[in-house]
Enzyme design. Structure first.
Site, PDB file in Angstrom:
ATOM      1  CD  GLU A  81      -4.978 -14.065   5.188  1.00 61.87           C
ATOM      2  OE1 GLU A  81      -6.113 -14.355   5.976  1.00 61.87           O
ATOM      3  OE2 GLU A  81      -5.069 -12.976   4.407  1.00 61.87           O
ATOM      4  CD  GLU A 112      18.260  -7.351   3.570  1.00 58.19           C
ATOM      5  OE1 GLU A 112      19.095  -7.459   2.498  1.00 58.19           O
ATOM      6  OE2 GLU A 112      17.061  -7.104   3.302  1.00 58.19           O
TER       7      GLU A 112
END
Length: 296
Positions: A81, A112
């Protein structure tokens, strides 16, 4: 209770499968609200992290985001954003996500746990001394995220660690440790819920503070946005009009002169030429407030 409170049982979990839908929703909302209360004690650390991020960006460096799984998604949401909202170039806010684009389409646990992926992602991000990396892991022990933090520190970057476990290795390793004590989850261990919500709000807070520090926010307006589509042209015109006090027609004309850049358009709408506006902003480090002295 276990030290890893995110894996402990929440009091509102009991009988969750057997109550009415409205009660399930009520309990989930209560759990989310409770989790967000963990943000207030972390204000000093979030503020410190924002100052570090703003300083890195101001000096031409980077503020990177890193994470895996749900925590990585929270980081990614904020990271993506920043260019559109605050006009920060995408290469200045790189995202290091375990598994890359493929993991976004099909989330798997394997990436991960792979520190080698972290090393490759660090190399691509090209972090260096003076940069900042925001590392998120609810457990604070995710191998990928720890490897990013360790590697970034070795490169001279400042590491900000976000975790929901007080004893997390990530918090011990971080230069700035942001502990969000969200406690157990309504769905035991599902840290996409309370922990994830608190992480996302913490990043919202941090990135807004960074933008304010850089002069990209004025009176709550995103004044560093560049209007490059129809929706943003309308928004930019409203911002220019709202901050400058000029009419919308004048605002649109000013934006046309500045090729959609809002900050100089605000000054043009108030009577400056484009060159004067750009020079004035250069003298204030991009902050509008000193140039709007007749405004309250």
């Amino acid at each position: 209770m276990s030290e890893h409170r995110t894996e402990s049982r929440h009091a509102l979990s009991d009988g969750l499968h057997a109550v009415a839908s409205a009660e399930v929703l009520s309990r989930i909302l209560a759990g989310q609200t409770q989790a967000l209360a963990a943000l207030t004690p972390a204000f000093p650390q979030i503020t410190q992290a924002a100052r570090a991020g703003a300083q890195a960006l101001r000096q031409g460096g980077k503020m990177a985001y890193a994470g895996a799984g749900s925590s990585g998604l929270m980081a990614l949401a904020d990271c993506l954003e920043l260019p559109g909202t605050f006009g920060i170039a995408p290469d200045r806010v790189p995202m290091l996500f375990a598994g890359g684009v493929e993991a976004l389409l099909h989330m798997q646990g394997g990436p991960e746990d792979d520190p080698e992926l972290a090393k490759a992602d660090l190399k691509r991000a090209q972090l260096t001394t003076g940069d900042v990396v925001l590392c998120l892991a609810a457990s604070g022990g995710t191998p990928y995220t720890l490897a990013i933090a360790e590697g970034a520190k070795a490169l001279g970057a400042t590491v900000v660690g976000f975790s929901n476990v007080a004893t997390a290795p990530l918090l011990k390793m971080a230069d700035i440790a942001v502990f969000l004590d969200t406690g157990p989850e309504i769905i035991t261990g599902s840290t996409r819920m309370g922990a994830g919500s608190a992480q996302k709000v913490a990043l919202n807070m941090l990135s807004v503070l960074v933008a304010i520090d850089l002069g990209h926010v004025h009176d709550g307006f995103m004044v560093n946005v560049t209007a490059d589509n129809a929706k943003l042209v309308g928004r930019a015109a409203r911002i220019v009009a709202g901050v400058s006090g000029a009419g919308e027609d004048t605002a649109r004309a000013a934006l046309a002169q500045t090729k959609g850049a809002v900050k100089p358009a605000i000054l043009v709408a108030r009577g400056m030429t484009v060159a004067q506006a750009e020079q004035a902003l250069a003298t204030t480090g991009g902050h509008l407030a000193p140039l709007l002295t007749d405004q309250k």
